[in-house]
Every structure is written in structure tokens, then in C-alpha cells.
Design an enzyme around this catalytic site. Structure first.
Site, PDB file in Angstrom:
ATOM      1  N   ARG A  42       0.899  -1.113  -0.044  1.00 56.38           N
ATOM      2  CA  ARG A  42       0.071   0.061   0.175  1.00 56.38           C
ATOM      3  C   ARG A  42       0.787   1.346  -0.022  1.00 56.38           C
ATOM      4  NH1 ARG A  42      -5.622   0.181   3.405  1.00 56.38           N
ATOM      5  NH2 ARG A  42      -6.990   0.505   1.333  1.00 56.38           N
ATOM      6  N   CYS A 279     -19.033   1.116   6.077  1.00 54.78           N
ATOM      7  CA  CYS A 279     -19.299   1.730   7.400  1.00 54.78           C
ATOM      8  C   CYS A 279     -20.582   1.628   7.695  1.00 54.78           C
ATOM      9  CB  CYS A 279     -18.959   3.115   7.427  1.00 54.78           C
ATOM     10  SG  CYS A 279     -17.123   3.185   7.411  1.00 54.78           S
TER      11      CYS A 279
HETATM   12  P1  NAD Z   1      -8.575   0.745   5.438  1.00 61.55           P
HETATM   13  O1  NAD Z   1      -8.706  -0.705   5.687  1.00 61.55           O
HETATM   14  O2  NAD Z   1      -8.665   1.376   4.211  1.00 61.55           O
HETATM   15  O3  NAD Z   1      -7.205   1.279   6.118  1.00 61.55           O
HETATM   16  C1  NAD Z   1      -6.730   1.131   7.245  1.00 61.55           C
HETATM   17  C2  NAD Z   1      -5.060   0.930   7.280  1.00 61.55           C
HETATM   18  O4  NAD Z   1      -4.718   0.779   8.409  1.00 61.55           O
HETATM   19  C3  NAD Z   1      -4.803  -0.079   6.360  1.00 61.55           C
HETATM   20  O5  NAD Z   1      -4.036   0.076   5.385  1.00 61.55           O
HETATM   21  C4  NAD Z   1      -4.142  -1.146   7.491  1.00 61.55           C
HETATM   22  O6  NAD Z   1      -2.831  -1.917   6.757  1.00 61.55           O
HETATM   23  C5  NAD Z   1      -3.370  -0.064   8.288  1.00 61.55           C
HETATM   24  N1  NAD Z   1      -3.069  -0.677   9.776  1.00 61.55           N
HETATM   25  C6  NAD Z   1      -3.657  -1.377  10.729  1.00 61.55           C
HETATM   26  N2  NAD Z   1      -3.308  -1.767  11.655  1.00 61.55           N
HETATM   27  C7  NAD Z   1      -2.109  -0.852  11.471  1.00 61.55           C
HETATM   28  C8  NAD Z   1      -0.882  -0.807  12.519  1.00 61.55           C
HETATM   29  N3  NAD Z   1      -0.904  -1.192  13.728  1.00 61.55           N
HETATM   30  N4  NAD Z   1       0.072   0.140  12.176  1.00 61.55           N
HETATM   31  C9  NAD Z   1       0.179   0.814  11.119  1.00 61.55           C
HETATM   32  N5  NAD Z   1      -0.789   0.436   9.866  1.00 61.55           N
HETATM   33  C10 NAD Z   1      -2.234  -0.291  10.334  1.00 61.55           C
HETATM   34  O7  NAD Z   1      -9.825   1.527   6.252  1.00 61.55           O
HETATM   35  P2  NAD Z   1     -10.737   2.962   5.956  1.00 61.55           P
HETATM   36  O8  NAD Z   1     -11.804   2.787   5.216  1.00 61.55           O
HETATM   37  O9  NAD Z   1      -9.339   3.954   5.714  1.00 61.55           O
HETATM   38  O10 NAD Z   1     -11.106   3.021   7.482  1.00 61.55           O
HETATM   39  C11 NAD Z   1     -10.274   3.591   8.545  1.00 61.55           C
HETATM   40  C12 NAD Z   1     -11.438   3.896   9.562  1.00 61.55           C
HETATM   41  O11 NAD Z   1     -11.818   5.004   9.412  1.00 61.55           O
HETATM   42  C13 NAD Z   1     -12.514   2.838  10.226  1.00 61.55           C
HETATM   43  O12 NAD Z   1     -12.794   3.006  11.520  1.00 61.55           O
HETATM   44  C14 NAD Z   1     -13.639   3.548   9.480  1.00 61.55           C
HETATM   45  O13 NAD Z   1     -14.644   2.998  10.135  1.00 61.55           O
HETATM   46  C15 NAD Z   1     -13.284   4.782   9.680  1.00 61.55           C
HETATM   47  N6  NAD Z   1     -13.965   5.555   8.380  1.00 61.55           N
HETATM   48  C16 NAD Z   1     -14.117   5.230   7.017  1.00 61.55           C
HETATM   49  C17 NAD Z   1     -14.472   5.942   6.168  1.00 61.55           C
HETATM   50  C18 NAD Z   1     -14.493   5.712   4.536  1.00 61.55           C
HETATM   51  O14 NAD Z   1     -15.106   6.151   3.722  1.00 61.55           O
HETATM   52  N7  NAD Z   1     -13.813   4.226   4.334  1.00 61.55           N
HETATM   53  C19 NAD Z   1     -15.007   7.270   6.385  1.00 61.55           C
HETATM   54  C20 NAD Z   1     -15.166   7.561   7.730  1.00 61.55           C
HETATM   55  C21 NAD Z   1     -14.631   6.750   8.879  1.00 61.55           C
HETATM   56  C1  UGA Z   2     -20.737   7.245   4.487  1.00 60.87           C
HETATM   57  C2  UGA Z   2     -21.074   8.526   4.851  1.00 60.87           C
HETATM   58  O1  UGA Z   2     -21.938   9.341   4.118  1.00 60.87           O
HETATM   59  C3  UGA Z   2     -19.817   9.470   5.377  1.00 60.87           C
HETATM   60  O2  UGA Z   2     -20.332  10.701   6.106  1.00 60.87           O
HETATM   61  C4  UGA Z   2     -19.163   8.637   6.501  1.00 60.87           C
HETATM   62  O3  UGA Z   2     -17.913   9.423   6.958  1.00 60.87           O
HETATM   63  C5  UGA Z   2     -18.677   7.148   6.044  1.00 60.87           C
HETATM   64  O4  UGA Z   2     -20.087   6.680   5.339  1.00 60.87           O
HETATM   65  C6  UGA Z   2     -18.057   6.522   7.026  1.00 60.87           C
HETATM   66  O5  UGA Z   2     -18.219   6.594   7.859  1.00 60.87           O
HETATM   67  O6  UGA Z   2     -17.551   5.336   6.075  1.00 60.87           O
HETATM   68  P1  UGA Z   2     -19.676   6.275   2.172  1.00 60.87           P
HETATM   69  O7  UGA Z   2     -20.170   5.106   2.625  1.00 60.87           O
HETATM   70  O8  UGA Z   2     -18.497   6.493   1.579  1.00 60.87           O
HETATM   71  O9  UGA Z   2     -19.974   7.557   3.260  1.00 60.87           O
HETATM   72  O10 UGA Z   2     -20.912   6.594   0.874  1.00 60.87           O
HETATM   73  P2  UGA Z   2     -22.380   7.151   0.918  1.00 60.87           P
HETATM   74  O11 UGA Z   2     -22.502   8.350  -0.033  1.00 60.87           O
HETATM   75  O12 UGA Z   2     -22.896   7.579   2.322  1.00 60.87           O
HETATM   76  O13 UGA Z   2     -23.091   6.061   0.440  1.00 60.87           O
HETATM   77  C7  UGA Z   2     -23.319   4.764   1.271  1.00 60.87           C
HETATM   78  C8  UGA Z   2     -23.982   3.916   0.409  1.00 60.87           C
HETATM   79  O14 UGA Z   2     -25.262   4.343   0.659  1.00 60.87           O
HETATM   80  C9  UGA Z   2     -23.932   3.554  -1.145  1.00 60.87           C
HETATM   81  O15 UGA Z   2     -24.005   2.195  -1.333  1.00 60.87           O
HETATM   82  C10 UGA Z   2     -24.859   4.521  -1.591  1.00 60.87           C
HETATM   83  O16 UGA Z   2     -25.157   4.180  -2.975  1.00 60.87           O
HETATM   84  C11 UGA Z   2     -26.114   4.466  -0.917  1.00 60.87           C
HETATM   85  N1  UGA Z   2     -27.011   5.559  -0.954  1.00 60.87           N
HETATM   86  C12 UGA Z   2     -26.866   6.730  -0.654  1.00 60.87           C
HETATM   87  C13 UGA Z   2     -28.279   5.322  -1.344  1.00 60.87           C
HETATM   88  O17 UGA Z   2     -28.530   4.048  -1.663  1.00 60.87           O
HETATM   89  N2  UGA Z   2     -29.282   6.211  -1.285  1.00 60.87           N
HETATM   90  C14 UGA Z   2     -28.852   7.496  -0.984  1.00 60.87           C
HETATM   91  O18 UGA Z   2     -29.517   8.441  -1.193  1.00 60.87           O
HETATM   92  C15 UGA Z   2     -27.324   7.873  -0.774  1.00 60.87           C
END
Ligand code: NAD
Ligand code: UGA
Length: 469
Positions: A42, A279
Site C-alpha cells: 500500500r 461503514c
Molecule cells: P482501510 O482498511 O482502508 O485502512 C486502514 C489501514 O490501516 C490499512 O491500510 C492497514 O494496513 C492499516 N493498519 C492497521 N493496523 C495498523 C498498525 N498497527 N500500524 C500501521 N498501519 C495499520 O480503512 P479505512 O476505510 O481507511 O477506515 C479506517 C477507519 O476510518 C475505520 O474505523 C472506518 O470506520 C473509519 N471511516 C471510514 C470512512 C470511509 O469512507 N472509508 C469514512 C469515515 C470513517
Molecule cells: C458514509 C457517510 O456518508 C460518510 O459521512 C461517512 O464518513 C462514511 O459513510 C463512513 O463513516 O465510512 P460512504 O459510505 O463513503 O459514506 O458513502 P455514501 O455516499 O454515504 O453511500 C453509502 C451507500 O448508500 C452507497 O452504497 C450509496 O449508493 C447508498 N446510498 C446513498 C443510497 O442508496 N441512497 C442515497 O440516497 C445515498
């Protein structure tokens, strides 16, 4: 007075850590930002010369091009980055537990805990440690105990909660212009100083009135609450979509009509084949688990129903396809357009496409999948694991394509699963699709994005989620 932040370390170079800290580096040229990860592949991708970044996110490459090597660095040297930093974001994954207590509901905090222990172990000076991952309520308290019990003499740790609200596909725009930045801190002078230090980082581009300071536990719970409420809107409109289909109401019209009420609002009312993404489901199940742990079974049941409705919607749509194709899709070719959980991302975590393709495979259909961003390796991985079937066996029924047109030859139906702009574009070659398919040719629109009237003119039978035409 608060510590001036000169160096930031972000642990976890994923969908959140990568974009978030790239934007911090862009907006704060005076701060050195190092994003670390245990996964060398990564990090190598983040550092790749041709900017073949590990995640697809519109605008991200541009930010990384401007900052990488200037004040943004990607590295596997976790210890060094931790030691040098004034402030550390913990942005590691927190998936749903698959075994042990709370399996299927509770968040697996193993990654958060090991990152926290690692900070305590290697830090040689005081740090502000920021919970960026989405975590259950009161995780900051566990982090604090771990840090305090393992730190070296003279090292002091302040813990903040700073949940991330970006959505994939719009991450960069969301980070540039957040509705709010939430910072939770302990109600102590040290907590307030740490909060001021982190606020001053965001204040480089976020208006002060949008930087919200609250208590630690409110901050942690607000993140779960926001996702639960957003997902609840989707399940609500999806529940209504089923009523629309049998009454002749049009869910788009209903959503528009109710959304004009300013108390309801128009966003997040798009009926769909079901929500996906890493999420929503995880965070609601986390809330369900929390409610059950607090002996609040009615609260648990209430939130659980949002996920149940989503599961039902996905299976209901799969059943609609089979029912319309005269009750069987055995040996029929089904063209699936889109595999990502939403448009403008290559992410497939919890994508409804996985459930749909799995159910078509179970019905012994031949499934042809095209997505403009998701790699074929990823689709094979997802489907092998969902179907518990090796690729060799699966490939007798499943083919992956690099363009939409090649999925249509001999297909009985096209199923639109992801709302990619190209599928809604007036230039999409529906005439070509129709000519290539067996008749009657069906289009099942799981997103309400195709022009049904035009497709019917061509000769298609069109079935759209939430419309009973
Ligand atoms: P991700 O799996 O894409 O990334 C996490 C990374 O952390 C991985 O690359 C992993 O290798 C690394 N990692 C794990 N343990 C580690 C360690 N001890 N040291 C160094 N690296 C380490 O996950 P993500 O989608 O970025 O989500 C991360 C957090 O943010 C989650 O708690 C998720 O719920 C939250 N979150 C995600 C989103 C989203 O849109 N994906 C939005 C808001 C919040
Ligand atoms: C969601 C939240 O929108 C973010 O604010 C939050 O930070 C994030 O989760 C997180 O905690 O991971 P994300 O999952 O990236 O973001 O994308 P969204 O746009 O929320 O869509 C989520 C799912 O709902 C998708 O499958 C999308 O197609 C669906 N969706 C969204 C619907 O079916 N209808 C809608 O009106 C909106």
C-alpha cells in the site's frame, strides 16, 4: 497556550488516513505530515512514480502530486514517524468482529489497540493522540489506560476524538469543505489545550464556526449516530420504494415531494438496490451491540431494523429479476453494470453487487460483470469469498469484462447496480445493447438512473426500483 503542531503522523494509509492527511498537508504547508502503514504494498503504491495510488478518489492524485515529497511522506517506518510527531492520527481499520464475544456486531478493536500500544512503546516525548477511526463509545478511555500504563517516564499523552465524515467518491471535496469538524476532548486544561492544538490545524482552511468542540464520549457517539441516521433515511426510502412499485407511485416523486419539507431535507433519499460501503452496516451493528450491552433491547431492535430492511431490499431486487425473467434465470446471461458500492470509487466493501451476483450465481445464471474502476482481481476475491467457491469453478458462471458492450452478447437482462455516470449518459449505446441481447430484453435499474422512456422505445422491458410502470 497549546502545543504548536509541526509534525503529524497518521497511522493507517487507507481510504480515510490517505485522503485526510494529504489534504492536511496541502492546506498546511508548514506542517510535515507522514502517513505510515504496516502494509508495504500500500505504501509503495502511494509512493509510485506514476501516481498509481492504492485508492481511486476524484481529485486525490492532484493533491498528492502537489504535496508528496514537499511536506507529505508515505512510509513503513512507523517508529520513526511516531517519535518525530507532535500529533498522531490513529486511522486504522475497525471491522466487525467475526468471532468471539459480539461476533457479527461489535467492532474489532485489535488494530486500534495494537497501534496504541505501539505508540506507547516507541514514543520518547509527549504526544497528542487522535482517534480518527470510527470506534465504539468510550474507546478513548481504553486508549488512555493503555498509553498511561505503558509510557516512558516524562511522556504525557492527550487523547482526542476526531471522527471523519467524508464519503468515498467525494472525499476531497468533503475534506475541503466539511459541514463540520468534530473534536472531542476531556474536560480538563490538558484536554482543552490538545483540542486547541488540533483546532488550529483545521483552522488553516475550515471556518472557525464549523470546528465543533464537544466531550469525548459525545464525539465518539456522534459518529455512530450520524451514520445510523443517514442509513436509516436510505432504509426508509427503500421501504417506501416497495410500496411505490405495487401502487403506481413513483419513489422519485415521493422523495422530491417530502424532501422539500425543510424539516426532512432532500439528501439521502435516493431509493436503491440497498446501501453498501464499509461503514453503514458496521457502525449500526456496533450501535446495536452497544445498546444490547447497555440492556436496551428496544433500542437495539430499532437500529437493527435499518440493516434488516437493507438486506431485504437487496434480496427483493434479486427476486424481481428472477420473477420477471419468467421465474428462472438458469443458464441465462445476466449483464451486471457496476460492482463498486457507489459511483466514483473502486471500493467494493459490502457492495450490494456482491449479494446480487451471488444470488444470480446460486440461480445458476451466467453472470457478466463490468465496472469502470474495480479491478478484476478484487471482484474475483469478493465473489470467491461470498460464494465460498474457487475461481476455477466460479469462472464457469462468472465472466469479467473491460467494457459494458461486451457483457451484452446473448444476455437476457441488464442489471444496473452502481450509478456510474457512463450508464446514465445519453451516449450510452442502448441500441447496440438491445441488438446484442436475446428477446425479450430486460433492463433492471437498481438506481433509477436510466431513461426508461427511451429504452422502452428501443424495445426493452424496463423495471426500475421504486416505480411500478
Ligand atoms: P482501510 O482498511 O482502508 O485502512 C486502514 C489501514 O490501516 C490499512 O491500510 C492497514 O494496513 C492499516 N493498519 C492497521 N493496523 C495498523 C498498525 N498497527 N500500524 C500501521 N498501519 C495499520 O480503512 P479505512 O476505510 O481507511 O477506515 C479506517 C477507519 O476510518 C475505520 O474505523 C472506518 O470506520 C473509519 N471511516 C471510514 C470512512 C470511509 O469512507 N472509508 C469514512 C469515515 C470513517
Ligand atoms: C458514509 C457517510 O456518508 C460518510 O459521512 C461517512 O464518513 C462514511 O459513510 C463512513 O463513516 O465510512 P460512504 O459510505 O463513503 O459514506 O458513502 P455514501 O455516499 O454515504 O453511500 C453509502 C451507500 O448508500 C452507497 O452504497 C450509496 O449508493 C447508498 N446510498 C446513498 C443510497 O442508496 N441512497 C442515497 O440516497 C445515498
Amino acid at each position: 497556550p497549546h502545543t504548536e503542531i509541526k509534525r503529524i503522523c497518521c497511522i493507517g494509509a487507507g481510504y480515510v488516513g490517505g485522503p485526510t492527511c494529504s489534504v492536511i498537508a496541502l492546506k498546511c504547508p508548514h506542517i510535515i505530515v507522514t502517513i505510515v502503514d504496516l502494509n508495504p504494498a500500500r505504501i509503495a503504491a502511494w509512493n509510485s512514480e506514476d501516481f498509481a495510488l492504492p485508492i481511486y478518489e476524484p481529485g486525490l492524485e492532484d493533491v498528492v502530486r502537489q504535496t508528496r515529497g514537499r511536506n507529505l511522506f508515505f512510509s513503513t517506518e512507523v517508529d520513526k514517524a511516531v517519535q518525530e510527531a507532535d500529533l498522531i492520527f490513529v486511522s486504522v481499520n475497525t471491522p466487525t468482529k467475526t468471532s468471539g464475544v459480539g461476533a457479527g456486531y461489535a467492532a474489532d478493536l485489535n488494530y486500534v489497540e495494537s497501534a496504541t500500544r505501539h505508540i506507547a512503546q516507541v514514543a520518547t516525548s509527549s504526544k497528542i493522540v487522535v482517534e480518527k477511526s470510527t470506534v465504539p463509545c468510550r474507546t478513548a478511555s481504553s486508549m488512555r489506560t493503555i498509553l498511561e500504563s505503558n509510557s516512558r517516564p516524562g511522556c504525557h499523552f492527550d487523547i482526542l476524538s476526531n471522527p471523519e465524515f467524508l464519503a468515498e467518491g467525494t472525499a476531497i471535496a468533503d475534506l475541503y469543505n466539511p459541514d463540520r469538524v468534530l473534536i472531542g476532548a476531556l474536560d480538563t486544561p490538558e484536554g482543552a489545550a490538545a483540542c486547541a492544538a488540533l483546532s488550529s490545524v483545521y483552522a488553516n482552511w475550515v471556518p472557525k464556526e464549523r470546528i465543533l468542540n464537544v466531550g469525548l464520549w459525545s464525539s465518539e457517539l456522534s459518529k455512530l449516530a450520524a451514520n445510523a441516521l443517514l442509513a436509516q433515511r436510505i432504509s426508509s426510502i427503500n421501504a417506501l420504494s416497495a410500496i411505490c412499485e405495487t401502487t403506481g407511485a413513483d419513489v422519485r416523486e415521493v422523495a422530491h415531494a417530502v424532501g422539500l419539507d425543510s424539516r426532512i431535507g432532500s439528501k439521502f433519499l435516493r431509493a436503491s438496490v440497498g446501501f453498501g460501503g464499509s461503514c453503514f452496516q458496521k457502525d449500526i451493528l456496533n450501535l446495536v451491540y452497544l445498546s444490547e450491552s447497555l440492556h436496551l433491547p428496544e433500542v437495539a431492535k430499532y437500529w437493527r431494523s435499518v440493516v434488516d430492511m437493507n438486506e431485504w431490499q437487496k434480496l427483493r431486487f434479486a427476486k424481481t429479476v428472477v420473477d420477471n425473467l419468467f421465474g428462472t434465470i438458469t443458464n441465462k446471461r445476466i449483464a451486471v453494470l457496476g460492482f463498486a458500492f457507489k459511483a466514483d470509487t473502486g471500493d467494493t466493501r459490502e457492495s450490494p453487487a456482491i449479494t446480487l451476483v451471488k444470488s444470480f450465481v446460486a440461480e445458476r445464471a451466467k453472470v457478466a460483470v463490468y465496472d469502470p474502476q474495480v479491478s478484476h482481481d478484487q471482484i474475483w476475491m469478493d465473489m470467491q469469498s461470498a460464494c465460498s467457491t474457487p475461481k476455477q469453478e466460479l469462472s464457469k458462471q462468472l465472466t469479467l469484462h473491460t467494457d459494458a458492450q461486451s457483457t451484452f452478447a446473448g444476455a437476457s437482462a441488464i442489471v444496473v447496480v452502481t450509478e456510474w455516470a457512463e450508464f446514465a449518459s445519453p451516449n450510452f449505446d442502448w441500441e447496440g445493447a438491445f441488438a446484442a441481447m436475446t428477446k425479450p430484453a430486460f433492463v433492471f435499474d437498481g438506481r433509477g438512473i436510466v431513461n426508461g422512456a427511451r429504452l422502452r422505445e428501443i424495445g426493452f422491458k424496463v423495471v426500475t426500483i421504486g416505480r411500478g410502470e
